[in-house]
Design an enzyme around this catalytic site. Structure first.
Site, PDB file in Angstrom:
ATOM      1  N   GLU A 190       0.816  -1.221   0.000  1.00  0.00           N
ATOM      2  CA  GLU A 190       0.000   0.000   0.000  1.00  0.00           C
ATOM      3  C   GLU A 190       0.854   1.277   0.000  1.00  0.00           C
ATOM      4  O   GLU A 190       0.819   2.070   0.939  1.00  0.00           O
ATOM      5  CB  GLU A 190      -0.961   0.003   1.194  1.00  0.00           C
ATOM      6  CG  GLU A 190      -2.026  -1.059   1.070  1.00  0.00           C
ATOM      7  CD  GLU A 190      -3.152  -0.910   2.085  1.00  0.00           C
ATOM      8  OE1 GLU A 190      -2.935  -0.301   3.143  1.00  0.00           O
ATOM      9  OE2 GLU A 190      -4.247  -1.417   1.811  1.00  0.00           O
ATOM     10  N   CYS A 195       6.367  12.712   1.734  1.00  0.00           N
ATOM     11  CA  CYS A 195       7.505  13.151   2.540  1.00  0.00           C
ATOM     12  C   CYS A 195       7.887  14.576   2.120  1.00  0.00           C
ATOM     13  O   CYS A 195       7.836  14.911   0.934  1.00  0.00           O
ATOM     14  CB  CYS A 195       8.685  12.208   2.321  1.00  0.00           C
ATOM     15  SG  CYS A 195      10.146  12.669   3.270  1.00  0.00           S
ATOM     16  N   CYS A 200      13.895  15.322  -0.349  1.00  0.00           N
ATOM     17  CA  CYS A 200      12.771  15.418  -1.283  1.00  0.00           C
ATOM     18  C   CYS A 200      12.741  16.811  -1.912  1.00  0.00           C
ATOM     19  O   CYS A 200      12.463  16.958  -3.105  1.00  0.00           O
ATOM     20  CB  CYS A 200      11.457  15.109  -0.570  1.00  0.00           C
ATOM     21  SG  CYS A 200      11.263  13.344  -0.248  1.00  0.00           S
ATOM     22  N   GLU A 346      -6.652  -7.914  -0.837  1.00  0.00           N
ATOM     23  CA  GLU A 346      -7.079  -7.993   0.567  1.00  0.00           C
ATOM     24  C   GLU A 346      -8.548  -7.627   0.719  1.00  0.00           C
ATOM     25  O   GLU A 346      -9.026  -6.680   0.090  1.00  0.00           O
ATOM     26  CB  GLU A 346      -6.297  -6.997   1.439  1.00  0.00           C
ATOM     27  CG  GLU A 346      -4.839  -7.256   1.599  1.00  0.00           C
ATOM     28  CD  GLU A 346      -4.180  -6.173   2.474  1.00  0.00           C
ATOM     29  OE1 GLU A 346      -4.861  -5.540   3.302  1.00  0.00           O
ATOM     30  OE2 GLU A 346      -2.974  -5.957   2.305  1.00  0.00           O
ATOM     31  N   GLU A 394      -3.427  -4.510  15.069  1.00  0.00           N
ATOM     32  CA  GLU A 394      -4.430  -5.205  14.254  1.00  0.00           C
ATOM     33  C   GLU A 394      -4.939  -6.484  14.910  1.00  0.00           C
ATOM     34  O   GLU A 394      -5.461  -7.370  14.230  1.00  0.00           O
ATOM     35  CB  GLU A 394      -3.857  -5.490  12.866  1.00  0.00           C
ATOM     36  CG  GLU A 394      -3.719  -4.207  12.073  1.00  0.00           C
ATOM     37  CD  GLU A 394      -3.145  -4.393  10.694  1.00  0.00           C
ATOM     38  OE1 GLU A 394      -2.504  -5.435  10.454  1.00  0.00           O
ATOM     39  OE2 GLU A 394      -3.313  -3.486   9.869  1.00  0.00           O
ATOM     40  N   LYS A 395      -4.798  -6.577  16.222  1.00  0.00           N
ATOM     41  CA  LYS A 395      -5.193  -7.849  16.861  1.00  0.00           C
ATOM     42  C   LYS A 395      -6.693  -8.073  16.804  1.00  0.00           C
ATOM     43  O   LYS A 395      -7.155  -9.197  16.956  1.00  0.00           O
ATOM     44  CB  LYS A 395      -4.662  -7.935  18.286  1.00  0.00           C
ATOM     45  CG  LYS A 395      -5.186  -6.918  19.253  1.00  0.00           C
ATOM     46  CD  LYS A 395      -4.552  -7.156  20.625  1.00  0.00           C
ATOM     47  CE  LYS A 395      -5.059  -6.157  21.648  1.00  0.00           C
ATOM     48  NZ  LYS A 395      -4.806  -4.751  21.252  1.00  0.00           N
TER      49      LYS A 395
HETATM   50  C1  GLA Z   1      -4.090  -2.776   4.753  1.00  0.00           C
HETATM   51  C2  GLA Z   1      -2.728  -3.420   4.825  1.00  0.00           C
HETATM   52  C3  GLA Z   1      -2.678  -4.669   5.645  1.00  0.00           C
HETATM   53  C4  GLA Z   1      -3.554  -4.533   6.855  1.00  0.00           C
HETATM   54  C5  GLA Z   1      -4.943  -4.188   6.441  1.00  0.00           C
HETATM   55  C6  GLA Z   1      -5.912  -4.107   7.579  1.00  0.00           C
HETATM   56  O1  GLA Z   1      -4.797  -3.088   3.653  1.00  0.00           O
HETATM   57  O2  GLA Z   1      -2.188  -3.677   3.558  1.00  0.00           O
HETATM   58  O3  GLA Z   1      -1.344  -4.904   5.987  1.00  0.00           O
HETATM   59  O4  GLA Z   1      -3.043  -3.546   7.677  1.00  0.00           O
HETATM   60  O5  GLA Z   1      -4.917  -2.925   5.839  1.00  0.00           O
HETATM   61  O6  GLA Z   1      -7.182  -3.774   7.132  1.00  0.00           O
HETATM   62 ZN    ZN Z   2      11.890  12.733   1.874  1.00  0.00          ZN
END
Ligand code: GLA
Ligand code: ZN
Length: 711
Positions: A190, A195, A200, A346, A394-395
């Site tokens: 992602e 920055c 930069c 995802e 994220e647990k």
């Molecule tokens: C993103 C990230 C994952 C995770 C999910 C949780 O899409 O790529 O690593 O953190 O969010 O929703």
């Molecule tokens: Zn930078």
């Protein structure tokens, strides 16, 4: 070399060391699977719908791995995305790389015949790197330089980050690229953020020199005469954050520099992606290379990115109140980036954790959401994540296996059911395509430009505007392609370009040619205003679209949320309207509807212009849903744009086709049961293997996939 033979060798390796946990870390480094420069052709074609997701066995003891393999098999999981955040483990210090654990993971998954999606791990920096080279971290909007923490945190212009990220990608490919199970590379994770560090800043000046050549050109493009910000030396240019042209509200005093900075940042991260991609390609000529995108994410020009990606993949996380039409639009956009099927990298099997309210997905909802995704062009369904983590933020994020560690859960059973179905559908789905007669223009420069604009109203949001129009086609089951500004418009009967605020070079001519040849163009308020640098086209709005639309917009009124106006249409109907009301003069166009109130009552609000063999509709105000639907219905009829259904239905109906077969996905997102339209009776439902009868009804979250002959 015979790939199967090599694969067997890997298995034997794995067997030898099985049952000796603890000793593997101390083993001498395994030999790379492939020698530098050696090229082996592999058949890495993906032959099934990839079903799996992010899998982090590195976070778990090895007993759990075995258990995972058993449980995942039960769910028909055939793929895992591994190594997404393991940089610190693989490279524990600047000098040292350790692949033992990943070797074992890859071997285990290969043995189980998984299609492996191998990530490069560069989405989160190792702590040692930030300590030794603070430059790898980012500087934020307020000018604060991050010490260490979180992820998606590398400065794209840090030479250290560039060196080590590309090196890691290369080492991974050198080691695993020859494994025929490694079907896809997932670079970083992602990409996003921005920055504003000094590196930069320097790189930005170089980028600007390349773009503008001279300061004279740059000053002109950014209209720096405004407020006397003329630059006489390249070094005077500073990054447009809060210490530069950035405004207190995240806006900008000079859209020219800020839009350019977005372009520069998008290009910079794309270069990072390309450097890793090229490093992988040296060793793996066959696997697909991608990175996971984020739908309508504002920060990166995904159309530009897609040109460098083998396949688009993306992460879909609707919240409890996201309209399904919005999800559909995002899928269409992701398909549109390359005009090809995409991967759903995802989605959560059930619950989110990072949204304000993380509702459970209701029984059947995940299945239906997955089919909607496939319907709009996905060739994979992947989850974040396969096993729910013990700690970290994220647990509480949903997973195929939850904290109870068992498959005896509702979520697991739903994952399992879907897995079984997808296994059966691979042949029918893979290789099929979506076709559309309507193109909706989506453009990141417009997104940036429109939202940096100060005035006429803060409520004008780019994606909402696009979605407003998309929704009509969605509701009426008219397929849509989301297209870039420089698409081949001639493929479509209709082009919809809402809030086409920025008209870039070549676009006027392309739209004129499209309409001239019989196309129907719909555009709206706030169109044809500026060029690529956000400078207004002088001589009257909508600038380059003025001749084409046959109108002149003299003024743009903004309506506060509590205000509205109305439009009275020539056919006697009327609709309320709000947001903006443009005062339009006809210059050859005919008036289709006039304002009802205010000092411009009776003046044109909606117009139609004949141009060559085609027609241009200009909608000068935000019509309420009813009015918009009424108008679009009329326009679609005139343009001969077809719905996939003969009789309107509350079902979502989407079609993918290949050879002489059409696959119709029928989806019920409504609370009430809905009858399957007559046109599908008698055809086979691929999910049940039975023929659809006149009694067929889909309950909420019900799905049918109907195969018909193309006609
Ligand atoms: C993103 C990230 C994952 C995770 C999910 C949780 O899409 O790529 O690593 O953190 O969010 O929703
Ligand atoms: Zn930078």
């Amino acid at each position: 070399m015979n790939p199967m033979k090599e694969h067997r060798t890997n298995n034997e390796d794995a067997k030898e060391t099985n049952g000796k946990p603890g000793t593997r870390r101390d083993r001498p480094k395994a030999k790379p699977r492939m020698q530098r420069g050696q090229t082996i052709m592999r058949d890495k074609t993906i032959k099934r719908i990839i079903y799996g997701g992010d899998y982090n066995p590195n976070q778990w003891p090895r007993e759990i791995w075995k258990e995972d393999m058993r449980i995942f098999k039960d769910a028909h999981i055939n793929s895992a995305t591994v190594n997404v955040f393991s940089w610190a483990k693989i490279q524990p210090s600047e000098e040292c790389y350790r692949f033992e654990e990943l070797d074992d993971i890859i071997e285990m998954l290969s043995r189980e015949n998984y299609d492996i999606v191998l990530a490069t791990s560069t989405g989160a920096l190792p702590a040692w790197m930030a300590k030794r080279y603070p430059e790898v971290e980012r500087t934020d909007w307020d000018g604060k330089h991050k010490k260490y923490g979180e992820r998606h945190n590398a400065c794209p212009n840090s030479p250290i980050f560039q060196k080590y990220s590309a090196r890691l990608a290369g080492k991974l490919a050198e080691r695993y690229g020859s494994n025929p199970h490694v079907k896809c590379w997932h670079i970083s994770n992602e990409y996003g953020g921005i920055c504003y560090c000094e590196r930069c800043e320097k790189a930005f000046r170089v980028w600007l020199r390349e773009k503008y050549g001279t300061l004279e050109n740059l000053n002109k493009a950014w209209n720096t005469e405004f407020w006397g910000h003329t630059f006489y030396d390249w070094d005077e240019i500073v990054v447009p954050n809060a210490l530069g042209e950035g405004l207190w509200n995240g806006g900008t005093a000079f859209a020219g520099i800020s839009i350019d900075y977005n372009r520069f940042n998008s290009d910079g991260m794309l270069k990072n992606y390309m450097a890793e991609r090229d490093a992988i390609r040296r060793f793996d000529k066959d696997a697909l290379i991608t990175t996971n995108l984020m739908g309508t994410y504002k920060g990166l020009d995904y159309f530009k990115w897609a040109k460098e990606m083998d396949v688009v993949s993306w992460d879909h996380y609707p919240s409890y109140n996201t309209p399904w039409s919005y999800s559909a639009m995002c899928h269409d956009l992701m398909r549109g980036l390359k005009d090809q099927p995409f991967m759903l990298m995802e989605q959560t099997p059930s619950q989110q954790n990072w949204q304000p309210y993380n509702s459970l997905k209701k029984p059947g909802q995940m299945r239906m959401q997955s089919y909607q995704t496939i319907a709009h062009g996905a060739d994979s369904i992947q989850f974040f994540q396969l096993r729910r983590s013990v700690g970290g933020c994220e647990k509480f994020h949903g997973a195929v296996i939850g904290h109870a560690g068992t498959e005896d859960t509702r979520v697991f059973r739903e994952v399992q059911e879907l897995g079984g179905e997808l296994e059966q559908l691979s042949d029918a789905v893979l290789g099929s395509r979506n076709e559309a007669e309507v193109g909706i223009v989506f453009d990141w420069d417009n997104y940036w430009g429109l939202e940096y604009t100060s005035g006429p109203t803060v409520d004008l949001k780019y994606v909402d505007q696009i979605h407003t129009y998309y929704e009509y086609f969605y509701k009426n089951n008219i397929p849509v392609d989301m297209v870039p500004y420089d698409a081949d418009f001639s493929r479509y009967k209709m082009i919809v370009a809402p809030v086409l605020y920025m008209v870039k070079a070549g676009m006027k001519e392309a739209l004129e040619a499209f309409v001239q040849n019989g196309g129907v163009l719909i555009t709206t308020y706030m169109s044809g205003i500026v060029d690529q640098s956000d400078n207004v086209y002088l001589g009257g709005y909508p600038g380059p679209l003025r001749k084409l639309s046959g109108i002149w917009v003299e003024e743009i009124d903004a309506l506060a949320p509590e205000q509205s106006n109305g439009v009275h249409f020539a056919d006697g109907s009327s609709s309320s309207c709000n947001l903006v009301c443009e005062r339009i003069h006809l210059e050859g166009a005919e008036c289709l509807g006039t304002y009802e109130t205010d000092f411009y009552a009776g003046e044109p609000a909606v117009t139609r212009n004949s141009f060559g063999k085609g027609t241009v509709y200009y909608i000068g105000t935000q019509l309420a849903q009813e009015g918009r639907e009424h108008l679009l219905e009329m326009i679609c009829r005139d343009a001969g744009v077809q719905s996939l259904v003969e009789v309107p239905t509350g079902l979502e109906v989407v079609c993918r086709q290949k050879d002489n077969k059409k696959l119709y996905f029928l989806l019920n997102f409504q609370k009430e049961p809905i009858a399957v339209p007559k046109q599908f009776w008698g055809y086979e439902d691929l999910l049940t293997g039975k023929s659809i009868t006149g009694e067929a009804v889909l309950k909420q979250y019900g799905v049918s996939i109907v195969a018909t002959d193309a006609s």
